[in-house]
Design a protein around this motif. Structure first.
Motif: not given
Length: 53
Positions: A25-37
């Motif tokens: 994920k990019v540095n600015a994002v704190k939440r998950r951007t891709r699913s665990l799958y």
């Protein structure tokens, strides 16, 4: 297929617990951007194949 999906999801969760999800994920994002799958699918693809004997 259900077992494979579960194992890939488990691999994604393990990589997230180990802190490896920061590579996906990019540095600015704190939440998950891709699913665990999807994370598990990515990390499974990074495993090198066994050499043919």
């Amino acid at each position: 297929m259900a077992i494979a999906h579960g194992l890939l999801t488990l691999l994604g969760a393990a990589s997230e617990d180990a802190g490896l999800d920061g590579h996906l994920k990019v540095n600015a994002v704190k939440r998950r951007t891709r699913s665990l799958y999807r994370q598990g699918l990515y990390w499974y693809g990074c495993i090198p194949p066994l050499a043919a004997r």
